[in-house]
Design an enzyme around this catalytic site. Sequence first.
Site, PDB file in Angstrom:
ATOM      1  N   ASP A  58       1.017  -1.043   0.165  1.00  0.00           N
ATOM      2  CA  ASP A  58       0.086   0.224  -0.137  1.00  0.00           C
ATOM      3  C   ASP A  58       0.984   1.210   0.308  1.00  0.00           C
ATOM      4  OD1 ASP A  58      -2.792   0.870   1.906  1.00  0.00           O
ATOM      5  OD2 ASP A  58      -2.399   1.810   0.160  1.00  0.00           O
ATOM      6  N   ASP A  74      -7.400  -7.425   1.007  1.00  0.00           N
ATOM      7  CA  ASP A  74      -6.828  -7.639   2.372  1.00  0.00           C
ATOM      8  C   ASP A  74      -7.689  -7.172   3.518  1.00  0.00           C
ATOM      9  OD1 ASP A  74      -6.302  -4.848   1.360  1.00  0.00           O
ATOM     10  OD2 ASP A  74      -5.740  -4.908   3.438  1.00  0.00           O
TER      11      ASP A  74
HETATM   12  N1  LIG Z   1      -9.762  -6.269  12.542  1.00  0.00           N
HETATM   13  C1  LIG Z   1      -9.855  -5.378  11.955  1.00  0.00           C
HETATM   14  C2  LIG Z   1      -9.777  -4.378  11.151  1.00  0.00           C
HETATM   15  C3  LIG Z   1      -9.842  -2.836  10.588  1.00  0.00           C
HETATM   16  C4  LIG Z   1     -10.400  -2.467   9.944  1.00  0.00           C
HETATM   17  C5  LIG Z   1     -10.823  -2.099   8.817  1.00  0.00           C
HETATM   18  C6  LIG Z   1     -10.777  -1.190   7.287  1.00  0.00           C
HETATM   19  C7  LIG Z   1      -9.766  -0.856   6.985  1.00  0.00           C
HETATM   20  N2  LIG Z   1     -10.922  -0.533   5.708  1.00  0.00           N
HETATM   21  C8  LIG Z   1     -10.062  -0.084   4.586  1.00  0.00           C
HETATM   22  N3  LIG Z   1      -7.858   0.071   4.582  1.00  0.00           N
HETATM   23  C9  LIG Z   1      -7.874   1.028   3.405  1.00  0.00           C
HETATM   24  C10 LIG Z   1      -6.723   0.950   3.078  1.00  0.00           C
HETATM   25  C11 LIG Z   1      -6.660   2.218   2.060  1.00  0.00           C
HETATM   26  N4  LIG Z   1      -5.207   1.952   1.267  1.00  0.00           N
HETATM   27  C12 LIG Z   1      -5.217   3.560   0.564  1.00  0.00           C
HETATM   28  N5  LIG Z   1      -3.856   4.084  -0.374  1.00  0.00           N
HETATM   29  N6  LIG Z   1      -6.297   3.994   0.418  1.00  0.00           N
HETATM   30  C13 LIG Z   1      -7.542   3.472   0.242  1.00  0.00           C
HETATM   31  O1  LIG Z   1      -8.479   4.661  -0.863  1.00  0.00           O
HETATM   32  C14 LIG Z   1      -8.683   2.581   1.618  1.00  0.00           C
HETATM   33  C15 LIG Z   1      -8.726   2.283   1.875  1.00  0.00           C
HETATM   34  C16 LIG Z   1      -9.065   1.786   3.135  1.00  0.00           C
HETATM   35  N7  LIG Z   1     -10.279   1.001   3.692  1.00  0.00           N
HETATM   36  C17 LIG Z   1     -10.995  -3.753   8.321  1.00  0.00           C
HETATM   37  C18 LIG Z   1     -10.916  -5.294  10.136  1.00  0.00           C
END
Ligand SMILES: N#Cc1ccc(CCNc2nc3cc4nc(N)[nH]c(=O)c4cc3[nH]2)cc1
Length: 373
Positions: free
Chosen positions: A93, A267
């Site tokens: 990422d 992921d």
């Molecule tokens: N246990 C647990 C647990 C902790 C957090 C999450 C939510 C993760 N969500 C999430 N990761 C991301 C990474 C991301 N990376 C980038 N570069 N851009 C994103 O919009 C992005 C959006 C995301 N949304 C889900 C489960």
Amino acid sequence: MSENFTFNLKATSGKARLGEITMPRGTIRTPAFMPVGTVGTVKAMYLDQVKEGGADIILGNTYHLMLRPGPERVARLGGLHELIRWPGPILTDSGGFQVMSLSGLRKLDEQGVTFKSHVDGSLHHMSPERSIEIQGLLDSDIQMQLDECVALPNEPREIERAMELSLRWAERCRVAFGNQPGKAMFGIVQGGDQPALRIRSAEGLKQLDLKGYSIGGLAVGEPQAVMLDMLRITLPVLPTEKPRYLMGVGTPDDMLKSVAEGIDMFDCVMPTRSGRHGLAFTRRGKVNIRNARHAEDMRPLDEQSSCPATRDYSRAYLHHLVRSNEALGGMILSWNNLSYYQELMQGIRQAIAEDRFEDFKAETIEMWARGDI
Ligand SMILES: N#Cc1ccc(CCNc2nc3cc4nc(N)[nH]c(=O)c4cc3[nH]2)cc1
């Protein structure tokens, strides 16, 4: 292995897709789940176990690795694969999301982000070009553009501003990435919960000759229905011959329903983080091992499993380890959870190959609903 990055769409079942990404370091069977190896380790796991459990690819984080051990040091040590002894593909990422969620963000402007390290408070600046440079120093196989992910709910104008900035950063990352045949750069679709902005973001990224598309800006607290609606809006705009990666997702239920909309890659820290906190994922749903009901239950989590963590350890022992905060508790449950996630992905791939994905989805969700016995 292919010297280039190729995606082969092998079969469909409804909108669900079965595919293979072929790269110099290995083949990725899709739909794929990528265990999260944030700072060069899938927490509480040996990477041999991660591989044996069925993972073809793992994820690393630019934000964490740029703070420790540092990208130039990783390069001097032979790159991330050499350092952590993972020969397969690694997706990294780009750092934008982690900067927003972990660091003391100091400034975000056209040039990039300036932030304070959550490790030692040191000040750092990351531009789109520097993010791609860092991912190159890590020798990452699939690199993400730098983007800005806004929280939901949010003002449409704020979502639009961040989406347009992310599009401009995508162009700068595409130039910085250049031409690296065995590697790929994915753009990240933004646009929050705004259909018109999602479409504009996807259309803008399609102009950039990208190898794949991430769906960002989701799994940030919005209801699952909103996430799925945004997939239904966005995925038809994206080219069918390139992989789609839904970032940060998710629970087994999230993944089943997102595969049904046409997602190829996932992921999430859920299986490993939950495992360290005493939560087990099984074919019959979630089991909270901390619950007193397990204290003298000599059954394993699932006697039919091929995974030693799932088949060979009693719930009573797991309950004791977790209640005692013993490291082995988190290790066994992380192993169980990652194995279950990969078993689910294998079941999904098999169901698509046999054009019976909708039935598989319904049967799996129904099995979870019956709950653990
Ligand atoms: N246990 C647990 C647990 C902790 C957090 C999450 C939510 C993760 N969500 C999430 N990761 C991301 C990474 C991301 N990376 C980038 N570069 N851009 C994103 O919009 C992005 C959006 C995301 N949304 C889900 C489960």
